[in-house]
Structures are given as C-alpha cells and as structure tokens.
Design an enzyme around this catalytic site. Structure first.
Site, PDB file in Angstrom:
ATOM      1  CB  VAL A  72      13.337  29.902  30.408  1.00 59.14           C
ATOM      2  CG1 VAL A  72      14.120  30.521  31.558  1.00 59.14           C
ATOM      3  CG2 VAL A  72      12.798  30.989  29.482  1.00 59.14           C
ATOM      4  CB  CYS A  73      15.971  27.303  33.293  1.00 61.24           C
ATOM      5  SG  CYS A  73      16.894  26.694  34.716  1.00 61.24           S
TER       6      CYS A  73
END
Length: 239
Positions: free
Chosen positions: A107-108
């Site tokens: 994520v990210c």
C-alpha cells in the site's frame, strides 16, 4: 443440511517499521481481518513498540527471527520507507517472506520497498501519486490506478487506497458477495468534504504546500530512492 465451510487459516503479515503511515497498515488490516479464519501479524525487526508517523506506536506481534511464513505479505508505506529500503535485515525478511507467500502486496510507498527488494521487476504496479515516478526505476510497469493486480502482486495507491486494496483482495479470495458484506459492515461509503484527494483535483496552492512539506520532511527522498533502485537493479534478477 449444508455443512459450514471450514477454511484453513489465512496468515497475513504486515511489515512494521519506524515512521510507517499507520493507516496504510490499519486500513487494509481491518478489512482483511474479516476474511474469515484469518490471522494477522505485525512483523518488525525487534519486539519493541514501533513509532508511527501519527505520533503513537504499534506493538509487533512477531519479529523477523520468529515470524511464520505468511500467505499474504503486505508492505505499508510512509516516510520511514526510506530507512527501511536501506536496511539489509528488512530487505532480507521481505524477500524471504515473499518467496513463500501466495500474495505479495503493498500500500502506498510500500511499493518502493517491494521494489527495493527486487519484487516488482516486470510487474504492473501503483503507489502514492507523489512517488509514482519512481516505480519504473525499480523495473516495475507504472499504472495510474487505485489498485493494481498483476499475477500474485497487488499494489494499492496512497494511504486510503489501502481500504480499496483490502476489499479488492477480499473479493479475489472470498468472492464479491463477501467483499460487499465487509464493505457494508465497515460502512465504507466515502463522501469526502473536499474534492482535493488527488493532484489532478487539488488546487495549485494546496499542491505546492504538500510538495514543500515533503521536501522539508525528507529532503533527500528522491536521491535516496534512486540510489535504492540502482542497488536493486545491479542485483541478479532472481534476488
């Protein structure tokens, strides 16, 4: 009478490192905890509490030395990824866990850490918009989407995209009906008060303020990320 479905335990491991963006981790963790018969570990170098960028710490449930092999590996992001990409013990554990995992995810800016471990070469991937330009340096194929699947890799965009990532992965693992049930149970019905959640919709002043904030917080971010990519690309492809 229909017998209940008994699923094997799905072991999900999130990497925990100093200065992690906690929502990158806690958002998808909340969603994936509702897969049914799932166990989540927060894995760190030591068992000491790990400070997040939100000002509070998270407590690891396992260390690199004793963590079990996960079925799903998830790498969150945050400014702390810069140090994590330069830490050999962290990269070694990520590589080891990924080798036996069914799903390797992020994520990210966790995608950059996957990249530094050599795990995105030749894979379509996404990350936070402000770091998207770095993906290609790690051999990834950059895609401007909120969630991207490519074989057993799944990557989410910035921070809140982790919830979308968790629901999309839930749909793959348990079916769309179960994912919808999880979404409803969490009342995930976004209606942000401002239309400013992407660089394409943000006003110029807000965008400039954000870029200045990042430059002050991690002044050597771009140079250190490029250096991590160069180190990884110098390694054999099967790292």
């Amino acid at each position: 009478m229909t017998e209940p479905v008994i699923r094997p335990v799905t072991h999900i491991a999130f990497l925990l490192f100093p200065n992690v963006t906690q929502l990158d981790l806690t958002g998808p963790a909340q969603v994936l905890s509702r897969l049914g018969n799932a166990r989540i570990d927060l894995v760190a170098k030591t068992s000491d509490p790990v400070p997040t960028d939100a000002g509070f710490a998270l407590l690891p449930t396992a260390t690199f030395a004793d963590a079990a092999q996960p079925d799903i590996l998830c790498i969150p992001g945050g400014f702390g990824t810069q140090d994590a990409m330069e830490d050999e013990a962290t990269l070694a554990w990520v590589s080891q866990a990924a080798a036996g995992a069914t799903w390797v995810t992020s994520v990210c800016t966790g995608a950059l850490l996957l990249g530094a471990a050599g795990l995105l070469r030749g894979y379509r991937a996404t990350t936070h918009w402000a770091s998207h330009h770095h993906l290609a340096a790690f051999g990834a194929i950059p895609v401007h989407e909120r969630v991207v699947f490519d074989r057993n890799r799944a990557t989410g965009g910035g921070v809140t995209a982790g919830i979308d990532f968790g629901l999309a992965l839930t749909a793959v693992l348990r079916g769309e009906a179960h994912a919808k049930l999880v979404q409803l149970s969490l009342e995930y019905d976004p209606a942000p008060p401002f239309d400013c959640g992407s660089p394409g919709r943000a006003d110029a002043e807000t965008l400039d303020r954000y870029k200045a904030l990042v430059a002050r917080s991690v002044p050597e971010r771009d140079a250190r990320t490029r250096a991590a990519a160069e180190r990884m690309m110098a390694e054999p492809l099967d790292r």
